[in-house]
Each structure stands twice: as structure tokens, then as C-alpha cells.
Design an enzyme around this catalytic site. Structure first.
Site, PDB file in Angstrom:
ATOM      1  N   THR A   1      -5.606   7.410  -5.284  1.00  0.00           N
ATOM      2  CA  THR A   1      -5.636   7.524  -3.815  1.00  0.00           C
ATOM      3  C   THR A   1      -4.619   8.539  -3.317  1.00  0.00           C
ATOM      4  O   THR A   1      -4.901   9.333  -2.415  1.00  0.00           O
ATOM      5  CB  THR A   1      -5.352   6.147  -3.185  1.00  0.00           C
ATOM      6  OG1 THR A   1      -6.389   5.264  -3.599  1.00  0.00           O
ATOM      7  CG2 THR A   1      -5.346   6.210  -1.674  1.00  0.00           C
TER       8      THR A   1
ATOM      9  N   GLU B   1       0.831  -1.206   0.000  1.00  0.00           N
ATOM     10  CA  GLU B   1       0.000   0.000   0.000  1.00  0.00           C
ATOM     11  C   GLU B   1       0.866   1.258   0.000  1.00  0.00           C
ATOM     12  O   GLU B   1       0.581   2.236  -0.687  1.00  0.00           O
ATOM     13  CB  GLU B   1      -0.909   0.026   1.239  1.00  0.00           C
ATOM     14  CG  GLU B   1      -2.079  -0.904   1.187  1.00  0.00           C
ATOM     15  CD  GLU B   1      -3.000  -0.621   0.038  1.00  0.00           C
ATOM     16  OE1 GLU B   1      -2.720  -1.137  -1.065  1.00  0.00           O
ATOM     17  OE2 GLU B   1      -3.985   0.100   0.215  1.00  0.00           O
TER      18      GLU B   1
HETATM   19  N1  HSE Z   1      -8.292   4.985   4.018  1.00  0.00           N
HETATM   20  C1  HSE Z   1      -7.758   5.153   2.710  1.00  0.00           C
HETATM   21  C2  HSE Z   1      -8.114   6.533   2.212  1.00  0.00           C
HETATM   22  C3  HSE Z   1      -8.323   4.108   1.797  1.00  0.00           C
HETATM   23  O1  HSE Z   1      -9.272   6.920   2.370  1.00  0.00           O
HETATM   24  O2  HSE Z   1      -7.263   7.219   1.646  1.00  0.00           O
HETATM   25  C4  HSE Z   1      -7.810   4.203   0.393  1.00  0.00           C
HETATM   26  O3  HSE Z   1      -8.476   3.309  -0.419  1.00  0.00           O
END
Ligand code: HSE
Length: 333
Positions: free
Chosen positions: A207, A154
Site C-alpha cells: 500500500t 494503519e
Molecule cells: N484508501 C487506501 C488506498 C486503502 O487506496 O491507498 C488502502 O488499502
């Protein structure tokens, strides 16, 4: 030379014992998509769904090191170089941790879900890879022990090692990350008949960028609202109280900012709630949105209404209806 042959022999024996444990020199694994945040639990809550998901085929090879021979379904967007791909990087970290960098592995990644969709695409791939190598090598330690390696993936994919996609993808079900340091991950119960309707509007929201726009500081009033909602949602899950789950899924911190990245977000919410949703929000960092529903029929009506609206905006979309996936990754071949 003799030493080399002996080393070669012991390498083959090691490989052979790995074959015996799994019973084969190759394996095919599916790992599920996930909905992270679950509206109010930014970076701390997530759950897995039955579909979509990604598949990894992994083979033991006789040359130490990891290769990626094939990636499909990514439109050429993902790197084949093992030092640049989240699957191989996570698997490499795992092999180092168990002292088995002598192993040779070839990976095929078959993307069966959209990239950059807010459905944990990189997590599904990484978890499939980690579960494949663990199973191939007959490692019987708890699957949750793979979490730090998945978080490395990640970190590489979006610059932050959050666990709210990888933890549910790996462990299945509904997961709370109570703490990151030290890592403390808790599997939560959930009502079995809760359906999730997901719609992915085909616009790209990376993201990394969706994280950059979030406010870095929050005020006390908002914090109080938020932690009341998180506690309410977790209580609702334990109590199987769908109304409490629904009214707790409100986010005053992240959604007001990120909603601007999603086409007609508030109209989509209105349509979902009119169609009978229990709650509605952004899936992960978006652009996918999701709703909880009390049954499959309502969930399908929700996806239909949202897709109709997106079509009217000339935006293509994909929809999935699923219960919460309690299994996590599974061997499919
Ligand atoms: N918690 C993370 C965000 C998840 O909201 O950036 C990303 O998929």
C-alpha cells in the site's frame, strides 16, 4: 514490600474484575477483510466482507505490558516485537487512553488472509486486537470509539492513517468517512442482495508504494466527474438502485495510475462485465480486484473467469464470494 503486595493485590483484583466482565481470561476474535475506496471513493468509502479475515487470541497475563507469543499464516513477514506490530501498537494506544497500562496481555495473531493484498489485512488484525481487548475488559463504549486507535495501526503499516479499511472492519457494513479532521464516519445502507466477488492475484503491491504513485494534484474536470460518481454511488446505496451503483463506480483519478500494478487489469474488467458484473475495480490499493454482482451465482462465475485468466498468465490467485458483512468483528471463542 507491603505496598508492593498491596499493589499486586489490587492489580489481581482489577484483572479479576475484567475476567468477570467477559467471564474468562482469554478471548478469540475474528475481524473481516474490507474493500476500501469502492472504486470512486479514494480514502472515503469502504465495506466489510464475510471472508476472509484474521483472528486474534488474547489472554490476560499477570505481568503488565503486551507480548506477542505467536503469529501464524504470515510466512514470517510480521514482527513479533510489540513496539513494531500494528496490533499491539493499537492496543497499547487504547490501554493508554483508558488509563490501564497496568494490564498484562498476550496476543496470538492468526493471519487467515493474504498480506499486501488490498483487502485490508493489517486492518483486520488491528481491529481483531482492539475488539478483543475492549471485550476482555468489559468496555461497553461504542465500537466506533476504537477507530482512532485502529488508524494508528494503519499509519504504522503504510505511512498513512486512512480509515476506509479500519472503519468498515470495525463497524461492519458500508462506511463513508465524511471527514478526517474532525473524524466523521457514517454507516451507509446497502442492498442486502448485493454480492461481492473478490479475486486476489498473487503479486505483491505494498500500500505504501501504491500510494506514492498517485498524482498529488488533479484537474477540475476530473474532480467534477469523481464527485458526481461518489454522490451517485451513495445515492444508489440509499435508493437500493443497483444500476445507479454500477454506473457510478468509475474512477478517473486513481485507477488509471494503479491499474498498471495489476496483471491485465482491463482484460479482467472486460471478463467480469461479460460475466454479468454490476461494476468492477481495484480493491483498496490492489492487487485484489472486486466486482459487485446481483446474486451469488453470477459472483461465482465472475471469480471463475478471472481466476481462469490469471492461471493462463501463470499467476496464482485466491477468490472469495461474499455479501456485505454488517457485523464487523465478532467473538469466536
Ligand atoms: N484508501 C487506501 C488506498 C486503502 O487506496 O491507498 C488502502 O488499502
Amino acid at each position: 514490600m507491603e505496598q508492593e503486595i498491596q499493589q499486586g493485590t489490587s492489580f489481581i483484583q482489577n484483572q479479576t474484575s475484567a475476567f468477570r466482565k467477559h467471564g474468562s481470561d482469554s478471548i478469540q476474535v475474528f475481524a473481516p477483510a474490507t474493500v476500501a475506496n469502492v472504486v470512486c471513493g479514494f480514502d472515503v468509502l469502504g465495506f466489510a466482507v464475510n471472508e476472509p479475515g484474521d483472528e486474534v487470541i488474547m489472554r490476560l497475563t499477570d505481568k503488565p505490558g503486551i507480548t506477542i507469543s505467536k503469529i501464524t499464516g504470515d510466512d514470517g513477514r510480521l514482527p513479533l516485537h510489540p513496539a513494531k506490530n500494528t496490533v499491539s501498537v493499537s492496543v497499547q494506544h487504547y490501554l493508554e487512553s483508558i488509563g490501564r497500562t497496568d494490564i498484562g496481555l498476550d496476543i496470538e495473531l492468526h493471519k487467515k488472509m493474504p498480506i499486501g493484498s488490498g483487502l485490508g489485512s493489517s486492518s483486520a488484525s488491528t481491529v481483531a486486537g482492539l475488539f478483543a481487548v475492549k471485550t476482555l475488559l468489559g468496555d461497553e463504549t461504542d465500537v466506533a470509539k476504537l477507530l482512532p486507535f485502529a488508524m494508528k495501526g494503519e499509519e504504522m503499516a503504510c505511512g498513512n492513517g486512512h480509515a476506509d479499511n479500519v472503519a468498515p472492519a470495525l463497524m461492519g457494513g458500508f462506511v463513508l468517512i465524511r471527514s478526517y479532521d474532525p473524524l466523521d464516519v457514517i454507516r451507509l445502507p446497502h442492498p442486502k442482495d448485493l454480492y461481492c466477488a473478490v479475486v486476489f492475484p498473487e503479486v505483491d503491491v505494498p500500500t505504501r508504494e501504491a500510494r506514492q504513485i498517485i498524482r498529488k494534484q488533479i484537474n477540475m474536470k476530473d474532480a467534477v466527474t469523481q464527485w458526481g460518481n461518489i454522490a451517485g454511488l451513495v445515492s444508489g446505496l440509499f435508493m437500493q438502485d443497483i444500476d445507479l451503483i454500477g454506473r457510478s463506480m468509475q474512477d478517473v483519478l486513481v485507477e488509471p495510475v494503479r491499474s498498471i500494478l495489476i496483471p491485465d487489469f482491463y482484460k479482467l474488467r472486460e471478463l467480469a462485465m461479460e460475466a454479468g458484473a454490476v461494476s468492477f475495480g481495484i480493491s483498496g490499493s490492489g492487487p485484489s480486484v472486486f466486482a459487485f454482482a446481483r446474486n451469488e451465482e453470477i459472483a461465482r462465475q465472475i471469480t471463475q473467469k478471472l481466476q481462469q485468466h490469471l492461471t493462463g498468465l501463470k499467476i496464482g490467485s485466491q477468490a472469495y464470494v461474499s455479501t456485505i458483512n454488517d457485523t464487523g468483528p465478532r467473538v469466536i471463542g
